[in-house]
Design a protein around this motif. Structure first.
Motif, short mmCIF file in Angstrom:
data_model
loop_
_atom_site.label_atom_id
_atom_site.label_comp_id
_atom_site.label_asym_id
_atom_site.label_seq_id
_atom_site.Cartn_x
_atom_site.Cartn_y
_atom_site.Cartn_z
N ALA A 107 0.76 -1.28 0.00
CA ALA A 107 -0.28 -0.07 -0.09
C ALA A 107 1.09 1.29 -0.12
CB ALA A 107 -0.92 0.05 1.29
N SER A 108 0.30 2.39 -0.58
CA SER A 108 0.93 3.36 -0.83
C SER A 108 0.62 4.21 0.54
CB SER A 108 0.67 4.43 -1.88
OG SER A 108 -0.59 4.67 -1.92
N GLY A 109 1.50 5.16 1.04
CA GLY A 109 1.16 5.75 2.16
C GLY A 109 1.33 5.10 3.62
N SER A 110 0.41 5.19 4.26
CA SER A 110 0.16 4.35 5.39
C SER A 110 -1.05 3.83 5.94
CB SER A 110 0.62 5.32 6.86
OG SER A 110 0.53 4.63 7.91
N ILE A 111 -0.90 2.68 6.29
CA ILE A 111 -2.30 2.00 6.54
C ILE A 111 -2.64 1.76 7.92
CG2 ILE A 111 -2.18 0.62 4.60
CD1 ILE A 111 -1.32 -1.80 6.08
N SER A 112 -1.56 2.49 8.82
CA SER A 112 -1.56 2.10 10.13
C SER A 112 -2.97 3.10 10.88
CB SER A 112 -0.13 2.65 11.07
OG SER A 112 0.68 1.73 10.68
N ASN A 113 -3.75 2.49 11.70
CA ASN A 113 -4.89 3.13 12.15
C ASN A 113 -6.06 3.68 11.42
OD1 ASN A 113 -3.23 2.92 14.98
ND2 ASN A 113 -1.98 4.71 14.39
N ILE A 114 -5.75 3.64 10.29
CA ILE A 114 -6.72 4.02 9.52
C ILE A 114 -7.69 3.12 8.63
CG2 ILE A 114 -7.25 5.67 7.37
CD1 ILE A 114 -6.28 7.17 9.94
N TRP A 115 -7.05 2.14 8.17
CA TRP A 115 -7.71 1.15 7.21
C TRP A 115 -7.75 -0.35 7.80
CZ3 TRP A 115 -9.60 3.28 2.88
CH2 TRP A 115 -9.03 4.50 2.57
N ASN A 116 -9.03 -0.78 7.58
CA ASN A 116 -9.26 -2.23 7.68
C ASN A 116 -8.77 -2.91 6.45
OD1 ASN A 116 -10.12 -2.33 10.44
ND2 ASN A 116 -12.21 -1.26 9.71
N MET A 117 -7.98 -3.96 6.29
CA MET A 117 -7.46 -4.68 5.15
C MET A 117 -8.12 -6.15 5.17
SD MET A 117 -5.48 -2.21 4.31
CE MET A 117 -4.71 -3.09 2.93
N GLY A 118 -8.31 -6.44 3.65
CA GLY A 118 -8.78 -7.85 3.51
C GLY A 118 -8.31 -8.42 2.25
N TRP A 119 -8.65 -9.54 2.08
CA TRP A 119 -8.42 -10.30 0.75
C TRP A 119 -9.76 -10.91 0.32
CZ3 TRP A 119 -4.09 -10.32 -2.17
CH2 TRP A 119 -2.89 -9.88 -1.57
N TYR A 120 -10.27 -10.73 -0.81
CA TYR A 120 -11.12 -11.09 -1.42
C TYR A 120 -10.86 -11.99 -2.42
CZ TYR A 120 -14.26 -8.11 1.02
OH TYR A 120 -15.00 -7.27 2.26
N ARG A 121 -11.71 -12.82 -3.33
CA ARG A 121 -11.52 -13.70 -4.44
C ARG A 121 -12.76 -13.76 -5.18
NH1 ARG A 121 -10.27 -19.44 -1.84
NH2 ARG A 121 -12.42 -20.27 -1.13
N GLN A 122 -12.72 -14.10 -6.53
CA GLN A 122 -13.71 -14.36 -7.25
C GLN A 122 -12.95 -15.46 -8.32
OE1 GLN A 122 -14.95 -10.92 -9.55
NE2 GLN A 122 -17.11 -11.99 -9.78
N ALA A 123 -13.98 -16.62 -8.17
CA ALA A 123 -13.76 -17.63 -8.89
C ALA A 123 -14.44 -17.81 -10.35
CB ALA A 123 -13.83 -19.03 -8.08
N PRO A 124 -14.05 -18.61 -11.22
CA PRO A 124 -15.17 -18.53 -12.42
C PRO A 124 -16.48 -19.10 -12.10
CG PRO A 124 -12.97 -19.56 -12.81
CD PRO A 124 -12.97 -19.30 -11.21
N GLY A 125 -17.34 -18.26 -12.64
CA GLY A 125 -18.83 -18.59 -12.26
C GLY A 125 -19.24 -18.46 -10.81
N LYS A 126 -18.54 -17.61 -10.04
CA LYS A 126 -18.84 -17.34 -8.79
C LYS A 126 -18.85 -15.93 -8.45
CE LYS A 126 -18.53 -20.41 -5.94
NZ LYS A 126 -19.69 -21.22 -5.11
N GLN A 127 -19.59 -15.50 -7.32
CA GLN A 127 -19.37 -14.03 -6.88
C GLN A 127 -18.34 -13.78 -5.86
OE1 GLN A 127 -23.21 -12.74 -5.22
NE2 GLN A 127 -22.59 -11.06 -4.28
N ARG A 128 -17.95 -12.45 -6.14
CA ARG A 128 -16.70 -12.04 -5.27
C ARG A 128 -17.17 -12.31 -3.86
NH1 ARG A 128 -13.51 -6.59 -6.21
NH2 ARG A 128 -13.34 -7.52 -8.33
N GLU A 129 -15.96 -13.00 -3.06
CA GLU A 129 -16.26 -13.29 -1.68
C GLU A 129 -15.08 -12.92 -0.77
OE1 GLU A 129 -16.83 -17.44 -1.06
OE2 GLU A 129 -14.87 -18.07 -2.16
N LEU A 130 -15.48 -12.64 0.37
CA LEU A 130 -14.47 -12.35 1.52
C LEU A 130 -13.77 -13.66 1.62
CD1 LEU A 130 -13.00 -10.47 3.34
CD2 LEU A 130 -14.91 -11.09 4.85
N VAL A 131 -12.37 -13.49 1.68
CA VAL A 131 -11.47 -14.65 2.23
C VAL A 131 -11.16 -14.47 3.56
CG1 VAL A 131 -9.33 -15.80 1.72
CG2 VAL A 131 -10.57 -15.04 -0.06
N ALA A 132 -10.68 -13.13 3.93
CA ALA A 132 -10.06 -12.86 5.35
C ALA A 132 -9.92 -11.54 5.46
CB ALA A 132 -8.66 -13.46 5.51
N ASN A 133 -10.15 -11.09 6.59
CA ASN A 133 -9.70 -9.47 6.78
C ASN A 133 -9.12 -9.27 8.18
OD1 ASN A 133 -12.01 -9.64 8.85
ND2 ASN A 133 -13.41 -8.36 7.28
#
Length: 116
Positions: A24-50
């Motif tokens: 990430a550019s800048g700083s993510i400390s204290n400001i942002w909640n971070m997460g990983w999402y994924r989108q598989a073929p034929g599937k809706q984008r889903e949360l993996v982890a945050n």
């Protein structure tokens, strides 16, 4: 504004491991909640982890016990360690930053393919 760049995707055999990084550019400390999402073929984008700014984590049931999300605020980087990968994990993985005031920021995505 924060900008996100993912890396680490690729082709891996079932049972293998990959480590995704989100710089990430800048700083993510204290400001942002971070997460990983994924989108598989034929599937809706889903949360993996945050992960919150304080280190609290949440995982989708399908990856719990196999994936680990972490953040290094000093390096402005978020990681997703993926172990015991399965073909069902094949997807484009996206890094996400969320702030209640500034909304959502997204990376460009990185392809993960699990196949023998």
């Amino acid at each position: 504004q924060v900008q996100l760049v993912e890396s680490g995707g690729g082709l891996v055999q079932p049972g293998g491991s990959l480590r995704l990084s989100c710089a990430a550019s800048g700083s993510i400390s204290n400001i942002w909640n971070m997460g990983w999402y994924r989108q598989a073929p034929g599937k809706q984008r889903e949360l993996v982890a945050n992960i919150g700014s304080g280190g609290r984590t949440n995982y989708a049931d399908s990856v719990k016990g196999r994936f680990t999300i972490s953040r290094d605020n000093a390096k402005n980087t978020v990681y997703l360690q993926m172990n015991y990968l399965e073909p069902e994990d094949t997807a484009v993985y996206y890094c996400n930053a969320h702030n209640a005031w500034l909304g959502d920021k997204w990376g460009q995505g990185t392809q993960v393919t699990v196949s023998s």
